[in-house]
Design an enzyme around this catalytic site. Structure first.
Site, PDB file in Angstrom:
ATOM      1  N   TYR A 136     -10.691   8.094   7.257  1.00 12.75           N
ATOM      2  CA  TYR A 136     -10.882   6.740   7.780  1.00 12.75           C
ATOM      3  C   TYR A 136     -11.295   6.708   9.250  1.00 12.75           C
ATOM      4  CZ  TYR A 136      -9.321   4.267   3.608  1.00 12.75           C
ATOM      5  OH  TYR A 136      -9.238   3.737   2.341  1.00 12.75           O
ATOM      6  N   LYS A 188      -3.964  18.218  -1.837  1.00 15.40           N
ATOM      7  CA  LYS A 188      -4.948  18.939  -2.645  1.00 15.40           C
ATOM      8  C   LYS A 188      -5.121  20.301  -1.974  1.00 15.40           C
ATOM      9  CE  LYS A 188      -7.975  19.029  -6.048  1.00 15.40           C
ATOM     10  NZ  LYS A 188      -7.633  18.945  -7.465  1.00 15.40           N
ATOM     11  N   ASP A 221      -4.554  14.669  -8.023  1.00 11.91           N
ATOM     12  CA  ASP A 221      -5.013  14.370  -9.392  1.00 11.91           C
ATOM     13  C   ASP A 221      -3.825  14.384 -10.362  1.00 11.91           C
ATOM     14  OD1 ASP A 221      -4.872  17.093  -8.814  1.00 11.91           O
ATOM     15  OD2 ASP A 221      -6.640  17.655  -9.972  1.00 11.91           O
ATOM     16  N   ASP A 245      -4.786   5.410  -0.203  1.00 10.69           N
ATOM     17  CA  ASP A 245      -5.542   4.221  -0.618  1.00 10.69           C
ATOM     18  C   ASP A 245      -5.698   4.215  -2.132  1.00 10.69           C
ATOM     19  OD1 ASP A 245      -7.263   1.927  -0.360  1.00 10.69           O
ATOM     20  OD2 ASP A 245      -8.929   3.290  -0.780  1.00 10.69           O
ATOM     21  N   ASP A 249      -3.539   1.745  -5.414  1.00 15.96           N
ATOM     22  CA  ASP A 249      -4.110   0.796  -6.380  1.00 15.96           C
ATOM     23  C   ASP A 249      -3.576   1.113  -7.780  1.00 15.96           C
ATOM     24  OD1 ASP A 249      -5.584  -0.600  -4.457  1.00 15.96           O
ATOM     25  OD2 ASP A 249      -7.359  -0.723  -5.733  1.00 15.96           O
TER      26      ASP A 249
HETATM   27  C1  IPM Z   1      -6.563  -1.256   1.513  1.00 14.94           C
HETATM   28  C2  IPM Z   1      -8.023  -1.588   1.416  1.00 14.94           C
HETATM   29  C3  IPM Z   1      -8.703  -1.125   2.693  1.00 14.94           C
HETATM   30  C4  IPM Z   1      -8.494   0.365   2.814  1.00 14.94           C
HETATM   31  C5  IPM Z   1     -10.199  -1.488   2.758  1.00 14.94           C
HETATM   32  C6  IPM Z   1     -10.418  -2.981   2.592  1.00 14.94           C
HETATM   33  C7  IPM Z   1     -10.835  -1.005   4.026  1.00 14.94           C
HETATM   34  O1  IPM Z   1      -8.589  -1.003   0.288  1.00 14.94           O
HETATM   35  O2  IPM Z   1      -5.885  -1.805   2.397  1.00 14.94           O
HETATM   36  O3  IPM Z   1      -6.083  -0.448   0.717  1.00 14.94           O
HETATM   37  O4  IPM Z   1      -9.285   1.147   2.247  1.00 14.94           O
HETATM   38  O5  IPM Z   1      -7.552   0.765   3.482  1.00 14.94           O
HETATM   39 MN    MN Z   2      -7.159   0.041  -0.963  1.00 18.15          MN
END
Ligand code: IPM
Ligand code: MN
Length: 353
Positions: A136, A188, A221, A245, A249
Protein backbone atom coordinates in the site's frame (compact mmCIF):
# COMPACT_ATOMS: atom_id res chain seq x y z
CA UNK A 1 -15.00 16.16 29.27
CA UNK A 2 -16.58 16.56 25.86
CA UNK A 3 -15.47 14.14 23.15
CA UNK A 4 -14.68 15.81 19.87
CA UNK A 5 -15.54 13.59 16.93
CA UNK A 6 -14.78 14.43 13.30
CA UNK A 7 -17.36 13.01 10.92
CA UNK A 8 -16.59 12.27 7.27
CA UNK A 9 -19.82 10.91 5.72
CA UNK A 10 -18.09 10.55 2.33
CA UNK A 11 -19.59 9.05 -0.81
CA UNK A 12 -22.48 6.89 -1.96
CA UNK A 13 -24.32 5.31 0.93
CA UNK A 14 -21.72 6.65 3.41
CA UNK A 15 -23.90 9.59 4.52
CA UNK A 16 -26.98 7.39 5.10
CA UNK A 17 -24.98 4.94 7.16
CA UNK A 18 -23.30 7.65 9.22
CA UNK A 19 -26.64 9.34 9.82
CA UNK A 20 -27.90 6.21 11.59
CA UNK A 21 -24.66 5.90 13.53
CA UNK A 22 -25.03 9.46 14.78
CA UNK A 23 -28.64 8.76 15.74
CA UNK A 24 -27.41 5.90 17.90
CA UNK A 25 -24.59 8.06 19.31
CA UNK A 26 -27.06 10.71 20.44
CA UNK A 27 -29.26 8.14 22.16
CA UNK A 28 -26.45 6.25 23.86
CA UNK A 29 -24.81 9.47 25.08
CA UNK A 30 -28.09 10.37 26.79
CA UNK A 31 -28.32 6.97 28.45
CA UNK A 32 -24.70 6.87 29.57
CA UNK A 33 -24.41 10.56 30.34
CA UNK A 34 -21.36 11.50 28.30
CA UNK A 35 -20.95 14.59 26.16
CA UNK A 36 -19.67 14.93 22.63
CA UNK A 37 -19.56 17.34 19.75
CA UNK A 38 -19.18 16.59 16.07
CA UNK A 39 -17.64 18.51 13.19
CA UNK A 40 -18.62 17.32 9.71
CA UNK A 41 -16.14 17.33 6.82
CA UNK A 42 -17.27 16.97 3.20
CA UNK A 43 -14.24 15.08 1.87
CA UNK A 44 -15.16 12.67 -0.90
CA UNK A 45 -16.01 12.31 -4.57
CA UNK A 46 -18.52 15.16 -4.86
CA UNK A 47 -16.11 17.65 -3.40
CA UNK A 48 -13.32 16.36 -5.61
CA UNK A 49 -15.46 16.70 -8.76
CA UNK A 50 -16.40 20.24 -7.73
CA UNK A 51 -13.01 21.53 -6.60
CA UNK A 52 -10.36 19.09 -7.85
CA UNK A 53 -9.19 18.65 -4.28
CA UNK A 54 -9.12 15.37 -2.35
CA UNK A 55 -7.86 16.42 1.09
CA UNK A 56 -6.57 19.92 1.76
CA UNK A 57 -3.19 19.86 3.55
CA UNK A 58 -4.70 21.69 6.50
CA UNK A 59 -7.14 18.83 7.06
CA UNK A 60 -4.54 16.46 8.47
CA UNK A 61 -3.45 18.90 11.18
CA UNK A 62 -7.05 19.76 11.93
CA UNK A 63 -8.09 16.13 12.25
CA UNK A 64 -5.30 15.50 14.74
CA UNK A 65 -7.20 17.73 17.17
CA UNK A 66 -10.10 15.29 17.51
CA UNK A 67 -10.58 12.35 19.86
CA UNK A 68 -11.73 10.17 16.97
CA UNK A 69 -12.85 10.18 13.34
CA UNK A 70 -16.06 8.56 12.13
CA UNK A 71 -15.99 7.72 8.42
CA UNK A 72 -18.77 6.60 6.08
CA UNK A 73 -17.25 5.49 2.78
CA UNK A 74 -14.92 6.80 0.10
CA UNK A 75 -15.34 5.93 -3.61
CA UNK A 76 -17.29 7.54 -6.47
CA UNK A 77 -18.30 5.99 -9.81
CA UNK A 78 -17.36 9.16 -11.77
CA UNK A 79 -13.84 9.33 -10.36
CA UNK A 80 -11.05 7.15 -11.69
CA UNK A 81 -10.26 4.32 -9.21
CA UNK A 82 -7.33 5.16 -6.98
CA UNK A 83 -7.69 8.93 -6.81
CA UNK A 84 -10.06 9.13 -3.86
CA UNK A 85 -8.77 5.96 -2.23
CA UNK A 86 -5.18 7.15 -2.28
CA UNK A 87 -5.97 10.85 -1.88
CA UNK A 88 -8.33 10.49 1.06
CA UNK A 89 -8.67 7.11 2.74
CA UNK A 90 -5.09 5.85 2.46
CA UNK A 91 -3.68 9.32 3.03
CA UNK A 92 -5.59 9.60 6.29
CA UNK A 93 -4.43 6.16 7.40
CA UNK A 94 -0.82 6.91 6.52
CA UNK A 95 -0.50 10.51 7.64
CA UNK A 96 -2.32 9.92 10.90
CA UNK A 97 -0.09 6.85 11.31
CA UNK A 98 -3.03 4.57 11.97
CA UNK A 99 -0.83 1.54 11.79
CA UNK A 100 -3.42 -1.02 12.88
CA UNK A 101 -6.52 -1.97 10.98
CA UNK A 102 -8.57 -3.96 13.46
CA UNK A 103 -11.33 -6.04 11.91
CA UNK A 104 -13.45 -8.30 14.11
CA UNK A 105 -15.06 -11.29 12.41
CA UNK A 106 -17.95 -12.21 14.65
CA UNK A 107 -21.17 -14.00 13.81
CA UNK A 108 -24.06 -12.66 15.85
CA UNK A 109 -26.88 -14.99 16.90
CA UNK A 110 -29.68 -14.97 14.35
CA UNK A 111 -27.40 -13.92 11.50
CA UNK A 112 -27.07 -16.26 8.57
CA UNK A 113 -23.60 -17.39 7.53
CA UNK A 114 -22.87 -19.15 4.25
CA UNK A 115 -20.78 -21.67 6.22
CA UNK A 116 -22.62 -24.90 6.68
CA UNK A 117 -22.92 -26.15 10.26
CA UNK A 118 -21.12 -23.16 11.80
CA UNK A 119 -22.60 -20.89 14.43
CA UNK A 120 -21.70 -17.91 16.62
CA UNK A 121 -19.52 -20.13 18.84
CA UNK A 122 -17.38 -21.01 15.79
CA UNK A 123 -16.99 -17.62 14.14
CA UNK A 124 -15.41 -15.18 16.54
CA UNK A 125 -11.94 -13.91 15.74
CA UNK A 126 -10.14 -10.68 14.97
CA UNK A 127 -7.84 -9.75 12.12
CA UNK A 128 -5.03 -7.33 12.97
CA UNK A 129 -4.03 -5.93 9.61
CA UNK A 130 -0.88 -3.82 9.25
CA UNK A 131 -2.19 -0.54 7.85
CA UNK A 132 0.68 1.75 6.83
CA UNK A 133 3.18 -0.38 4.89
CA UNK A 134 3.40 -3.31 2.48
CA UNK A 135 2.09 -2.98 -1.05
CA UNK A 136 0.00 0.00 0.00
CA UNK A 137 3.02 2.33 0.18
CA UNK A 138 2.69 3.18 -3.49
CA UNK A 139 6.35 2.38 -4.15
CA UNK A 140 7.12 1.22 -7.66
CA UNK A 141 6.85 2.46 -11.19
CA UNK A 142 6.86 1.62 -14.86
CA UNK A 143 9.68 0.83 -17.22
CA UNK A 144 9.05 1.45 -20.92
CA UNK A 145 5.40 2.27 -20.24
CA UNK A 146 3.06 1.84 -23.18
CA UNK A 147 5.41 -0.47 -25.10
CA UNK A 148 5.30 -4.22 -25.44
CA UNK A 149 8.44 -4.35 -23.31
CA UNK A 150 6.71 -2.67 -20.44
CA UNK A 151 7.46 -3.68 -16.86
CA UNK A 152 5.35 -2.55 -13.91
CA UNK A 153 6.86 -2.73 -10.45
CA UNK A 154 4.89 -2.60 -7.21
CA UNK A 155 7.07 -2.88 -4.16
CA UNK A 156 6.06 -4.17 -0.75
CA UNK A 157 7.79 -2.25 2.01
CA UNK A 158 8.18 -4.01 5.35
CA UNK A 159 10.20 -2.28 8.04
CA UNK A 160 11.34 -3.87 11.28
CA UNK A 161 9.70 -1.09 13.26
CA UNK A 162 6.46 -1.28 11.30
CA UNK A 163 6.18 -5.04 11.60
CA UNK A 164 7.20 -5.05 15.25
CA UNK A 165 4.59 -2.54 16.40
CA UNK A 166 1.88 -4.40 14.50
CA UNK A 167 2.82 -7.82 15.83
CA UNK A 168 3.10 -6.47 19.37
CA UNK A 169 -0.34 -4.94 19.09
CA UNK A 170 -1.71 -8.34 18.05
CA UNK A 171 -0.21 -10.10 21.08
CA UNK A 172 -1.38 -7.37 23.46
CA UNK A 173 -4.85 -7.46 21.94
CA UNK A 174 -4.98 -11.24 22.20
CA UNK A 175 -4.03 -11.11 25.88
CA UNK A 176 -6.67 -8.48 26.60
CA UNK A 177 -9.30 -10.36 24.62
CA UNK A 178 -8.57 -13.41 26.76
CA UNK A 179 -10.32 -16.04 24.64
CA UNK A 180 -8.35 -18.79 22.90
CA UNK A 181 -5.05 -17.01 23.60
CA UNK A 182 -3.67 -17.75 20.14
CA UNK A 183 -2.10 -15.50 17.53
CA UNK A 184 -1.83 -16.80 13.98
CA UNK A 185 0.61 -15.15 11.60
CA UNK A 186 -0.82 -15.11 8.09
CA UNK A 187 1.97 -14.91 5.51
CA UNK A 188 3.55 -16.55 2.51
CA UNK A 189 6.98 -17.57 3.73
CA UNK A 190 7.36 -20.10 0.92
CA UNK A 191 7.32 -17.43 -1.81
CA UNK A 192 7.72 -13.98 -0.29
CA UNK A 193 10.98 -15.05 1.27
CA UNK A 194 12.19 -11.56 2.23
CA UNK A 195 9.07 -9.88 3.53
CA UNK A 196 7.72 -12.80 5.49
CA UNK A 197 11.10 -13.90 6.69
CA UNK A 198 11.19 -10.59 8.54
CA UNK A 199 7.59 -11.01 9.71
CA UNK A 200 8.27 -14.51 10.97
CA UNK A 201 11.41 -13.56 12.89
CA UNK A 202 9.70 -10.59 14.50
CA UNK A 203 6.60 -12.67 15.25
CA UNK A 204 8.58 -15.22 17.23
CA UNK A 205 10.85 -12.68 18.92
CA UNK A 206 7.89 -10.65 20.14
CA UNK A 207 5.82 -13.77 20.84
CA UNK A 208 8.45 -15.03 23.29
CA UNK A 209 7.48 -12.16 25.55
CA UNK A 210 3.97 -13.63 25.68
CA UNK A 211 4.40 -17.16 27.03
CA UNK A 212 0.67 -17.32 27.81
CA UNK A 213 -0.17 -17.04 24.11
CA UNK A 214 0.13 -19.84 21.55
CA UNK A 215 1.89 -18.96 18.28
CA UNK A 216 0.63 -20.36 15.04
CA UNK A 217 1.55 -19.80 11.41
CA UNK A 218 -0.35 -20.39 8.17
CA UNK A 219 0.14 -19.31 4.57
CA UNK A 220 -2.46 -16.86 3.32
CA UNK A 221 -3.93 -19.27 0.78
CA UNK A 222 -4.37 -21.94 3.45
CA UNK A 223 -5.90 -19.36 5.80
CA UNK A 224 -8.58 -18.68 3.20
CA UNK A 225 -9.41 -22.34 3.20
CA UNK A 226 -9.39 -22.72 7.00
CA UNK A 227 -11.52 -19.61 7.46
CA UNK A 228 -14.21 -21.41 5.51
CA UNK A 229 -13.63 -24.92 6.82
CA UNK A 230 -12.59 -24.38 10.45
CA UNK A 231 -13.10 -20.75 11.48
CA UNK A 232 -13.22 -21.90 15.13
CA UNK A 233 -9.45 -22.40 15.02
CA UNK A 234 -8.80 -18.68 14.96
CA UNK A 235 -8.53 -16.12 17.73
CA UNK A 236 -6.27 -13.30 16.51
CA UNK A 237 -4.79 -13.30 13.01
CA UNK A 238 -1.99 -10.86 12.29
CA UNK A 239 -0.93 -10.07 8.74
CA UNK A 240 0.33 -7.48 6.28
CA UNK A 241 -1.70 -4.80 4.57
CA UNK A 242 -2.58 -6.59 1.32
CA UNK A 243 -3.32 -10.02 2.77
CA UNK A 244 -5.31 -8.31 5.53
CA UNK A 245 -7.39 -6.48 2.96
CA UNK A 246 -8.21 -9.70 1.15
CA UNK A 247 -8.91 -12.02 4.07
CA UNK A 248 -11.15 -9.48 5.81
CA UNK A 249 -13.57 -9.44 2.89
CA UNK A 250 -13.74 -13.20 3.26
CA UNK A 251 -14.18 -12.64 6.99
CA UNK A 252 -17.02 -10.19 6.35
CA UNK A 253 -18.92 -12.73 4.29
CA UNK A 254 -18.69 -15.49 6.88
CA UNK A 255 -19.97 -13.13 9.58
CA UNK A 256 -23.04 -12.32 7.52
CA UNK A 257 -21.83 -9.84 4.90
CA UNK A 258 -20.54 -6.33 4.44
CA UNK A 259 -23.76 -5.03 5.98
CA UNK A 260 -22.40 -5.87 9.41
CA UNK A 261 -18.61 -5.68 9.04
CA UNK A 262 -16.90 -2.82 10.88
CA UNK A 263 -13.28 -1.86 11.27
CA UNK A 264 -11.00 0.50 13.14
CA UNK A 265 -7.88 2.27 11.88
CA UNK A 266 -5.90 2.70 15.05
CA UNK A 267 -3.01 4.86 16.12
CA UNK A 268 -2.70 4.01 19.82
CA UNK A 269 -0.79 7.25 20.41
CA UNK A 270 -2.83 9.47 18.11
CA UNK A 271 -6.22 9.82 16.48
CA UNK A 272 -8.03 6.74 15.25
CA UNK A 273 -10.69 6.34 12.58
CA UNK A 274 -13.70 4.02 12.54
CA UNK A 275 -15.57 2.85 9.45
CA UNK A 276 -17.91 0.27 7.98
CA UNK A 277 -15.65 -1.75 5.69
CA UNK A 278 -18.14 -2.23 2.87
CA UNK A 279 -17.46 0.78 0.66
CA UNK A 280 -19.77 3.36 -0.88
CA UNK A 281 -22.22 1.00 -2.72
CA UNK A 282 -23.28 3.74 -5.21
CA UNK A 283 -26.03 1.50 -6.56
CA UNK A 284 -27.95 1.95 -3.32
CA UNK A 285 -27.10 5.59 -2.63
CA UNK A 286 -30.03 7.74 -1.52
CA UNK A 287 -32.46 4.82 -1.48
CA UNK A 288 -32.69 4.29 2.28
CA UNK A 289 -31.96 0.60 1.67
CA UNK A 290 -28.38 0.15 2.82
CA UNK A 291 -27.77 -1.73 6.04
CA UNK A 292 -26.44 0.73 8.65
CA UNK A 293 -25.37 -1.95 11.16
CA UNK A 294 -21.74 -1.96 10.03
CA UNK A 295 -21.54 1.79 10.60
CA UNK A 296 -23.34 1.41 13.93
CA UNK A 297 -20.85 -1.27 15.03
CA UNK A 298 -18.00 0.98 13.88
CA UNK A 299 -19.44 3.59 16.20
CA UNK A 300 -19.42 1.02 19.01
CA UNK A 301 -15.72 0.41 18.31
CA UNK A 302 -15.14 4.16 18.42
CA UNK A 303 -16.82 4.46 21.81
CA UNK A 304 -14.92 1.50 23.19
CA UNK A 305 -11.71 3.14 22.02
CA UNK A 306 -12.68 6.32 23.88
CA UNK A 307 -13.19 4.25 27.03
CA UNK A 308 -17.01 4.25 26.88
CA UNK A 309 -17.17 0.49 27.21
CA UNK A 310 -20.69 0.37 28.59
CA UNK A 311 -22.01 2.42 25.69
CA UNK A 312 -20.24 0.12 23.25
CA UNK A 313 -21.70 -2.97 24.94
CA UNK A 314 -25.21 -1.49 24.80
CA UNK A 315 -24.86 -0.95 21.07
CA UNK A 316 -23.56 -4.45 20.47
CA UNK A 317 -26.43 -5.96 22.44
CA UNK A 318 -28.95 -3.84 20.58
CA UNK A 319 -27.50 -4.84 17.21
CA UNK A 320 -27.74 -8.47 18.27
CA UNK A 321 -31.40 -8.05 19.17
CA UNK A 322 -32.18 -6.35 15.88
CA UNK A 323 -30.45 -9.13 13.96
CA UNK A 324 -32.11 -11.98 15.80
CA UNK A 325 -35.59 -10.50 16.22
CA UNK A 326 -36.17 -8.35 13.17
CA UNK A 327 -34.05 -8.34 10.03
CA UNK A 328 -34.97 -10.76 7.29
CA UNK A 329 -31.51 -10.46 5.77
CA UNK A 330 -28.47 -8.25 6.26
CA UNK A 331 -28.24 -7.43 2.56
CA UNK A 332 -29.14 -3.98 1.26
CA UNK A 333 -32.73 -3.86 0.04
CA UNK A 334 -33.62 -7.21 1.58
CA UNK A 335 -33.67 -6.36 5.27
CA UNK A 336 -37.45 -5.97 5.48
CA UNK A 337 -36.79 -2.49 6.90
CA UNK A 338 -35.36 0.78 5.60
CA UNK A 339 -31.98 2.14 6.65
CA UNK A 340 -33.56 4.64 9.04
CA UNK A 341 -35.91 2.04 10.50
CA UNK A 342 -32.94 -0.19 11.33
CA UNK A 343 -31.30 2.77 13.09
CA UNK A 344 -34.53 3.36 15.04
CA UNK A 345 -34.68 -0.30 16.03
CA UNK A 346 -31.15 -0.20 17.41
CA UNK A 347 -32.02 2.89 19.43
CA UNK A 348 -35.09 1.13 20.78
CA UNK A 349 -33.00 -1.72 22.21
CA UNK A 350 -30.22 0.43 23.69
CA UNK A 351 -31.60 0.35 27.20
CA UNK A 352 -31.72 -3.42 27.42
CA UNK A 353 -28.87 -3.19 29.87
C1 IPM B 1 -10.60 -1.46 2.72
C2 IPM B 1 -10.74 -1.00 1.30
C3 IPM B 1 -9.57 -0.09 0.98
C4 IPM B 1 -8.30 -0.89 1.16
C5 IPM B 1 -9.64 0.52 -0.43
C6 IPM B 1 -10.93 1.29 -0.64
C7 IPM B 1 -8.46 1.40 -0.72
O1 IPM B 1 -10.81 -2.09 0.43
O2 IPM B 1 -10.65 -0.62 3.63
O3 IPM B 1 -10.43 -2.66 2.94
O4 IPM B 1 -7.87 -1.59 0.22
O5 IPM B 1 -7.72 -0.81 2.24
MN1 MN C 1 -10.82 -4.01 1.44
Amino acid sequence: MTYRIAVIPGDGTGPEQVREGLKVLEAVAQLEGFKYETVVYDFGGERYLRTGETLPDSAIEELKQFHAIYLGAIGHPDVKPGILEKGILLRLRFELDQYINLRPVKLYPGVETPLKDKGPEDIDFVVVRENTEGLYCGAGGFLRRGTKDEVALQISINTYKGVERCVRYAFEYCRKRNKKKKVTLCGKTNVLTYAFDLWERVFHAVGEEYPDITRDYAHVDAICMWMVKNPEWFDVIVTDNMFGDIITDLGAIIQGGLGIAAGANINPQGVSMFEPIGGSAPKYAGKNQINPLAAILALAMLLEHLGEERAAARIERAVQEVCSKHLKSLAAGRMGYTTSEVGDLVVRYLDLK
